[in-house]
Write a protein that holds these residues in place. Structure first.
Motif: not given
Length: 355
Positions: A109-129
């Motif tokens: 069904g419908f799940l509003p699921q809190p998740v943790v990932r370290f794969t978010g897109d980052r800039d050249e300094r490593g900061v999340l976009l």
């Protein structure tokens, strides 16, 4: 051959369900890509005047999905401990069906699921976009299905849900490939959907490769990204609220993630899920906690609690965060002991401030 036939069947089912108001285009014949756009596309988008709270946004999603017969289910535990230490997607609820070929699922069904990932897109300094976070609410619909038609109907359901949030179909574009992907025991076809120029999620048709009749769908987007697409507000202001200017975004992201981890009962440790918590807390400057983090932790706790039941209250989270940062200071100081003398970062003698 049968798998690729299923991809073509998917496109045919989408055409039938969506109807003549949607136009299908072949964007790149060589790469087998296609797009789906509303015939009235191109009209300007005007964001709604009011910004609902996270709880109000989730209530609207819950009510809209229920109107289409999709009932909200309980979240998965954040500590997963199977193929991943943490839950990284609500689709993991379908593991028994898709990876084992059984009729069982952990949730549906419908799940509003809190998740943790370290794969978010980052800039050249490593900061999340903008648009990416280490932890977010994975707004999902995970469900076993019996036919490709059910998958196409799910897209129509999602367009209805989006309309209840204030989006209009004419601003939505869908694109995919007439091609099946394979990952170990699972095969699938993926549709991506955009609001204007922003990708906000995907809808995936999945099946077990050994038992292709074991099919499911996985709709996935982020609650925070949905709110961003809807309001066009500044990303940091939207996510971090009144604390957006209080510290660098990377620090706020770490506190926000640590609040979810600690609130879920995951204590810092040397390995496993606890190792992830320790890694996150290690990026929080000690000075932030010394000045007091109760206000910001309380706000982030309210955000996560709107989606999932957090067994640990916010005061205990603050204490656990303080203890871990204090312990880390001791560990670092001990590693810097030279000839029996405790030395500071600049090489001068120093005592342990946390003793």
């Amino acid at each position: 051959m049968e798998s690729h036939s299923r991809a073509h069947q998917t496109v045919a089912a989408l055409r039938q369900v969506l109807g003549p108001q949607w136009e299908f285009t072949r964007a790149d014949h060589a790469n087998r890509t296609f797009g789906i756009r509303h015939r009235d596309r191109g009209t300007p988008y005007i964001p709604p005047r009011l910004t609902p709270s996270w709880t109000e946004l989730l209530t609207t999603l819950t009510t809209a999905f229920a109107a289409r017969g999709v009932i909200r289910d309980e979240c998965l535990p954040l500590r997963w401990g199977r193929e991943t230490e943490l839950t990284i997607s609500a689709v993991q609820a379908l593991d028994p069906l898709l990876k084992g070929g059984r009729t069982l699922t952990y949730r549906t069904g419908f799940l509003p699921q809190p998740v943790v990932r370290f794969t978010g897109d980052r800039d050249e300094r490593g900061v999340l976009l903008d648009g990416f976070l280490t932890a977010f609410v994975n707004v999902s619909r995970v469900q076993p299905i019996t036919s490709i038609g059910d998958y196409a109907e799910a897209l129509d359901d999602w367009l209805f849900v989006l309309s209840q949030l204030g989006f209009h179909a004419r601003h939505i574009e869908i694109h995919g490939r007439v091609e099946v992907w394979h990952r170990r025991q699972v095969a699938g076809v993926t549709l991506m959907f955009n609001h204007l120029d922003l990708t906000i999620g995907d809808l995936v048709l999945l099946w077990n490769t050994e038992n292709p009749e074991r099919m499911a769908l996985d709709l996935g987007t982020g609650l925070e990204r949905l709110a961003w697409a809807r309001t066009h507000r500044d990303w940091n202001e939207l996510v971090f609220g009144s604390f957006a200017e209080a510290a660098p975004a990377s620090v706020l992201d770490a506190v926000r993630t640590a609040t979810l981890l600690l609130g879920s009962g995951i204590r810092p440790s040397a390995r496993g899920a606890g190792g992830v918590a320790r890694r996150v807390i290690a990026t929080i400057p000690p000075g932030l906690v010394r000045l007091g983090a109760s206000a910001i932790v309380r706000v982030f706790h309210q955000h996560w609690a709107a989606s999932a039941n957090l067994p640990v209250p916010w005061p205990a989270i603050c204490s656990a965060m303080e203890e871990e940062i204090a312990s880390r200071s001791v560990r670092i100081s001990l590693r810097r002991r030279v000839g029996g003398e405790l030395v500071s970062r600049d090489g001068t003698g120093a005592g342990c401030q946390w003793s």
